[in-house]
Design a protein around this motif. Structure first.
Motif, PDB file in Angstrom:
ATOM      1  N   UNK A 109       0.755  -0.557   0.033  1.00 10.17           N
ATOM      2  CA  UNK A 109      -0.140   0.158   0.195  1.00 10.17           C
ATOM      3  C   UNK A 109       1.094   1.203  -0.067  1.00 10.17           C
ATOM      4  N   UNK A 110       0.759   2.273  -1.041  1.00 13.77           N
ATOM      5  CA  UNK A 110       0.994   3.841  -0.765  1.00 13.77           C
ATOM      6  C   UNK A 110      -0.297   4.319  -0.462  1.00 13.77           C
ATOM      7  N   UNK A 111       0.448   5.424   1.149  1.00 19.35           N
ATOM      8  CA  UNK A 111      -0.209   6.615   1.290  1.00 19.35           C
ATOM      9  C   UNK A 111       0.488   7.261   1.092  1.00 19.35           C
ATOM     10  N   UNK A 112      -0.443   8.899   0.704  1.00 18.00           N
ATOM     11  CA  UNK A 112       0.303   9.744   0.825  1.00 18.00           C
ATOM     12  C   UNK A 112      -0.608  10.567   1.944  1.00 18.00           C
ATOM     13  N   UNK A 113       0.354  11.993   2.998  1.00 12.32           N
ATOM     14  CA  UNK A 113      -0.926  12.417   3.421  1.00 12.32           C
ATOM     15  C   UNK A 113      -0.314  13.839   2.915  1.00 12.32           C
ATOM     16  N   UNK A 114      -1.186  15.123   3.023  1.00 11.56           N
ATOM     17  CA  UNK A 114      -1.153  16.138   3.300  1.00 11.56           C
ATOM     18  C   UNK A 114      -2.218  17.201   2.719  1.00 11.56           C
ATOM     19  N   UNK A 115      -2.336  18.394   3.859  1.00 13.26           N
ATOM     20  CA  UNK A 115      -2.886  19.075   4.281  1.00 13.26           C
ATOM     21  C   UNK A 115      -4.293  18.512   4.972  1.00 13.26           C
ATOM     22  N   UNK A 116      -5.782  18.995   4.641  1.00 12.71           N
ATOM     23  CA  UNK A 116      -6.276  17.287   5.284  1.00 12.71           C
ATOM     24  C   UNK A 116      -6.385  16.446   4.196  1.00 12.71           C
ATOM     25  N   UNK A 117      -6.409  15.912   3.227  1.00 18.18           N
ATOM     26  CA  UNK A 117      -6.400  14.765   2.080  1.00 18.18           C
ATOM     27  C   UNK A 117      -5.035  13.548   2.643  1.00 18.18           C
TER      28      UNK A 117
ATOM     29  N   UNK B 166      -4.648  10.034   0.155  1.00 13.37           N
ATOM     30  CA  UNK B 166      -4.327   9.165  -1.024  1.00 13.37           C
ATOM     31  C   UNK B 166      -3.771   8.633  -0.385  1.00 13.37           C
ATOM     32  N   UNK B 167      -4.248   6.809  -1.341  1.00  9.13           N
ATOM     33  CA  UNK B 167      -3.271   5.158  -1.597  1.00  9.13           C
ATOM     34  C   UNK B 167      -3.557   5.303  -2.746  1.00  9.13           C
ATOM     35  N   UNK B 168      -2.764   3.887  -2.335  1.00  7.87           N
ATOM     36  CA  UNK B 168      -3.180   3.326  -4.016  1.00  7.87           C
ATOM     37  C   UNK B 168      -2.617   1.721  -3.514  1.00  7.87           C
ATOM     38  N   UNK B 169      -2.687   0.804  -3.807  1.00 11.39           N
ATOM     39  CA  UNK B 169      -2.338  -0.621  -4.154  1.00 11.39           C
ATOM     40  C   UNK B 169      -2.325  -1.313  -5.263  1.00 11.39           C
ATOM     41  N   UNK B 170      -1.997  -2.073  -5.279  1.00 11.29           N
ATOM     42  CA  UNK B 170      -1.957  -2.658  -6.432  1.00 11.29           C
ATOM     43  C   UNK B 170      -2.832  -3.958  -7.049  1.00 11.29           C
ATOM     44  N   UNK B 171      -2.901  -4.390  -5.355  1.00 13.93           N
ATOM     45  CA  UNK B 171      -4.155  -5.860  -5.491  1.00 13.93           C
ATOM     46  C   UNK B 171      -4.907  -6.152  -4.209  1.00 13.93           C
ATOM     47  N   UNK B 172      -6.217  -6.143  -3.924  1.00 11.75           N
ATOM     48  CA  UNK B 172      -6.682  -5.843  -2.299  1.00 11.75           C
ATOM     49  C   UNK B 172      -8.089  -6.855  -2.903  1.00 11.75           C
ATOM     50  N   UNK B 173      -8.502  -7.595  -1.722  1.00  9.89           N
ATOM     51  CA  UNK B 173      -9.819  -8.871  -1.904  1.00  9.89           C
ATOM     52  C   UNK B 173     -10.092  -9.058  -2.952  1.00  9.89           C
ATOM     53  N   UNK B 174      -9.135  -9.585  -4.342  1.00 11.53           N
ATOM     54  CA  UNK B 174      -8.813 -10.070  -5.221  1.00 11.53           C
ATOM     55  C   UNK B 174      -9.796  -9.057  -6.032  1.00 11.53           C
ATOM     56  N   UNK B 175      -9.740  -7.980  -5.811  1.00 11.23           N
ATOM     57  CA  UNK B 175     -10.616  -6.847  -7.076  1.00 11.23           C
ATOM     58  C   UNK B 175      -9.633  -6.245  -8.023  1.00 11.23           C
ATOM     59  N   UNK B 176      -7.973  -6.627  -8.136  1.00 12.09           N
ATOM     60  CA  UNK B 176      -6.479  -5.892  -8.456  1.00 12.09           C
ATOM     61  C   UNK B 176      -6.746  -4.703  -8.251  1.00 12.09           C
ATOM     62  N   UNK B 177      -6.450  -3.621  -8.950  1.00 16.41           N
ATOM     63  CA  UNK B 177      -5.155  -2.610  -8.316  1.00 16.41           C
ATOM     64  C   UNK B 177      -6.723  -1.584  -7.812  1.00 16.41           C
TER      65      UNK B 177
END
Length: 279
Positions: free
Chosen positions: A73-81, A83-94
């Motif tokens: 998992x990639x996670x980014x924090x800035x201000x009040x937001x 953002x996260x990204x993953x190439x795969x989870x729960x069998x649902x792909x990215x």
């Protein structure tokens, strides 16, 4: 010993085991303890003030009786937001998601499906009960390790019995009991016990430099839960334990985060979904 009692004692053992390495050291005098508290609390406050943004690459492991998953998992924090990204989870792909407050936009490119709504409604069963835990994790990854104090305390569901002579700082907020296990030249763990149920969150540190931002980096985080309090008085409820572990592969602070990390384009052809089923 009954299975239920064993679960409760084992969770408290986890707390003690986390802190036991600090407990063997000689007890600090009152003046030394005050100096230590001032040093650690000032350092944590400086970190909160100086941390403008953060980025993490982590390995996430989920373990429950019904669900075992591992993903990056990639996670980014800035201000009040967030953002996260993953190439795969729960069998649902990215997937990619952006959280702002309680609002979530979540997109599954491989399924051409998206979710827009409250983050705790994303899954079935919903995550509303775990809002305190989610918010604590978000605050800490954003740089704020000190839970907000309140004049009123939620009654504790159980006694969070930390090791008495552990060096560090103890505190209590409305919903969290916590200890920062530390010495003058080290900061090992930030451990939080939830007031509402038997759940412990442990942030383990990688190194400590009280004079140089970011002052410390995270090594791993573990969230351990037991449903002992529910099953204690209701034998029809099956015993349940779960664990979430975050292993930090890379982490950076106060960097130039590309704007596209907080952009999420959802094609007009994508199907809106009500959420995901955890199974």
């Amino acid at each position: 010993m009954s299975r239920i009692k064993y679960i409760a004692l084992s969770l408290l053992f986890i707390i003690s085991a986390i802190l036991i390495s600090c407990a063997a050291q000689p007890k600090l005098t009152p003046s030394e303890q005050e100096m230590l508290e001032d040093e650690i609390m000032q350092m944590l406050q400086r970190k909160q003030e100086e941390q403008n943004n953060s980025a993490y690459l982590m390995q996430v492991k989920l373990k429950t009786p019904d669900l075992k998953k591992k993903f990056r998992l990639e996670v980014y924090f800035t201000n009040d937001s967030v953002s996260f990204y993953s190439p795969g989870f729960l069998g649902k792909g990215s997937f990619k998601g952006i959280v702002y407050g309680d609002s979530l936009r979540f997109y599954l490119p491989s399924d051409k499906a998206y979710y827009r709504g409250l983050w705790y409604d994303l899954t079935e069963p919903d995550l509303n009960r775990w809002r305190d835990v989610f918010e604590l994790a978000i605050d800490i990854l954003a740089g704020d390790f000190i839970p907000e104090k309140s004049d009123s305390l939620i009654p504790r569901a159980y006694d969070m019995d930390f090791v008495d002579d552990t060096r560090g700082i103890r505190g209590r907020s409305s919903v969290w009991d916590y200890i920062f296990a530390a010495d003058f030249d080290d900061f090992d763990n930030a451990v939080y016990g939830w007031a509402k149920d038997m759940l412990v969150v442990n942030f383990e540190m990688r190194y400590y430099d009280p004079d140089d931002f970011p002052y410390f980096k995270l090594h791993r985080t573990e969230i351990d839960y037991s449903n002992y309090l529910q099953s204690r008085n209701n034998p029809e409820i099956e015993n349940f334990e779960s664990e979430i572990r975050f292993e930090f592969i890379e982490q950076r602070y106060n960097i130039d985060i590309p704007p596209e990390k907080f952009e999420l384009e959802i094609p007009a052809s994508a199907e809106r979904i009500e959420g995901l089923i955890l199974k």
